[in-house]
Design an enzyme around this catalytic site. Structure first.
Site, PDB file in Angstrom:
ATOM      1  N   ASP A   1      28.430  60.778 -49.004  1.00 29.06           N
ATOM      2  CA  ASP A   1      29.128  61.740 -49.866  1.00 29.06           C
ATOM      3  C   ASP A   1      28.435  61.932 -51.214  1.00 29.06           C
ATOM      4  OD1 ASP A   1      30.931  62.037 -47.853  1.00 29.06           O
ATOM      5  OD2 ASP A   1      32.405  60.667 -48.709  1.00 29.06           O
TER       6      ASP A   1
ATOM      7  N   ARG B   1      31.137  66.544 -35.679  1.00 29.35           N
ATOM      8  CA  ARG B   1      31.977  65.436 -36.174  1.00 29.35           C
ATOM      9  C   ARG B   1      33.005  65.093 -35.088  1.00 29.35           C
ATOM     10  NH1 ARG B   1      33.903  66.624 -42.263  1.00 29.35           N
ATOM     11  NH2 ARG B   1      34.138  64.363 -42.309  1.00 29.35           N
TER      12      ARG B   1
END
Ligand code: EPU
Length: 427
Positions: A304, A121
């Site tokens: 998500d 990330r």
């Protein structure tokens, strides 16, 4: 440390109220650094990420007071105190202190952020934006040092559509001299929410929610009052729970448009969904049919909800391909689902789910926030009891989860872990 038990098989029925959006909250709180007087935010969720960020605001000299449903933040006495370690490592969103402190103080020292392990990330796009505005950015022993004589508006093209970079650059640019244009900006509702707060503080922002955001810098931002948007991912999680194990569930305080990709996929599977202005009513499918999903940047299917949705697919008839194009390695929940009898294999950035299978209760571990949600959904559908550790991840993003599910009729409870169990878990 606690663990969670879910006794599967009960049908969910009743009403659940959704809280404020976690991924807005974690940006709104650092954004208050930019004001010169009190900011009141209403409807913040009761989650550990909000507690951690509030504590960080206090660490740099802010006053944070929480009443029933609102938080009052007085940023007047804040300083550019370095935050290289400690709480910043607990969550990813501490990176918003970079943009906000750079905007206000023209300098900041912030430890590299933590957060869910979803594969690499990077924050290169955030840094590219800060540098374009005139900041010098260095990475010294695991902390990012940002310094600028002054910030000057710039044209910034994001090479990757990034929620964090879009918000962070907005935070730094609202007090820069002149005009900033962010191109290829992310379009998530949380970005609009942050822009709404900043605008109420006196910032000049146009185009939030589109892929080009224009910001005219101002000298000063003042206190204001803001009400946060509802959490579309929490709402989506309860919607999936209702599709998996519901009899008749009403989800309250939701913006249905924020969930369109999920609702479309659930309808394709056969789930009955009624949309109100701020409510969703979910009734089960007569038969759940497998569908493929591919996560994309907003307004595509949100990454998500990929993990929770995968659990639901184990109950659907047929084979489904789940592809995550945002986090291609966000599949740590799959090994745990397999322990519960799911028939899933991972191939590259896809998981292939064969169903339907009857999941079986097992001892499993939540490795990240949405993996935790996926395992709870699996536990609700499973035969027998599922024991879930790693609850600290779940508590970062789901407020009163046990209470909300108990109200819907689920058999779910927490127990303290023994010292020996904690040791085993950490070894
Ligand atoms: N990326 C880069 N360079 C950057 C920034 C991002 O290559 O400088 C890549 C990432 O590696 C990823 C993609 O771009 O592949 C998108 O990342 P983004 O920056 O949009 O993610 P984020 O801002 O770090 C937020 C949410 C995540 C959510 C993602 C995607 C917060 C605090 N986190 O993360 O939420 O998955 O956007 O929608 O807002 C969660 O709530 O469980 C969660 C992980």
């Amino acid at each position: 440390m606690q663990k969670l038990f879910v006794q599967g098989g009960t049908r969910l029925k009743g009403r659940v109220r959704i809280g404020g959006a976690k991924n807005s909250a974690v940006a709104l709180l650092p954004a208050t650094i930019l004001a010169n007087s009190e900011v009141v935010i209403e409807g913040l969720p009761n989650i550990s990420d909000v507690e951690t960020l509030s504590a960080l605001l206090e660490e740099i000299g802010g006053t944070v007071k929480r009443s029933d449903d609102s938080v009052h933040i007085d940023p007047a006495q804040m300083t550019a105190m370095p935050l290289p370690n400690g709480k910043v490592k607990k969550l990813r969103a501490s990176y918003y202190f970079m943009g906000a402190m750079l905007g206000r103080f023209k300098r900041a020292v912030i430890g590299l952020p933590g957060g869910c392990h979803l594969g690499p990330r990077p924050i290169d796009q955030h840094i590219k934006g800060f540098e374009a505005l005139g900041a010098e950015v260095t990475n010294e022993q695991g902390a990012i040092y940002l310094r600028a004589e002054k910030l000057t508006g710039a044209r910034i093209y994001l090479d990757v559509v990034s929620v964090g970079a879009t918000i962070n650059i907005m935070l730094a640019a609202v007090k820069a001299k002149g005009r900033t244009v962010i191109e290829n900006a992310a379009r998530e509702p949380e970005i609009i929410d942050v822009a709404t707060l900043l605008t109420s503080m006196g910032a000049k922002i146009k185009g939030a929610g589109t892929d080009v955001i224009r910001i005219e810098g101002v000298d000063e931002l003042t206190g204001c009052m803001h009400t946060i948007i509802p959490d579309r991912i929490e709402a989506g999680t309860y919607t999936i729970m209702a599709a998996a194990q519901g009899e008749d569930v009403l989800i309250d305080n939701v913006i249905p448009q924020h969930l369109e990709p999920l609702l479309a996929k659930l309808r394709e599977m056969g789930v009955e969904i009624e949309e109100g202005e701020e409510q969703l009513r979910i009734r089960p499918a007569k038969k759940l049919t497998a569908v493929d999903i591919k996560t994309l940047v907003h307004p595509g299917f949100p990454t998500d909800l990929q993990q929770p949705f995968t659990s639901l697919l184990t109950k659907a008839e047929g084979t489904a391909v789940v592809t995550d194009t945002i986090y291609t390695a966000r599949f740590k929940h799959i090994d745990e689902l397999r322990r519960m009898n799911a028939q899933v294999k991972v191939e590259g950035a896809s998981a292939i789910v064969s169903g339907p299978v009857q999941l079986q209760g097992a001892k499993v571990r939540a490795t990240d926030l949405r993996a935790g949600a996926a395992l709870i959904i699996a536990g609700l559908m499973a035969e027998g009891i599922t024991e879930i550790t790693g609850l600290e991840h779940v508590d970062r993003g789901y407020e009163q989860l046990t209470e909300k599910l108990t109200n819907l009729g689920a058999k779910i409870w927490r127990e303290e872990m023994t010292d020996q169990e904690v040791e085993q878990l950490q070894s």
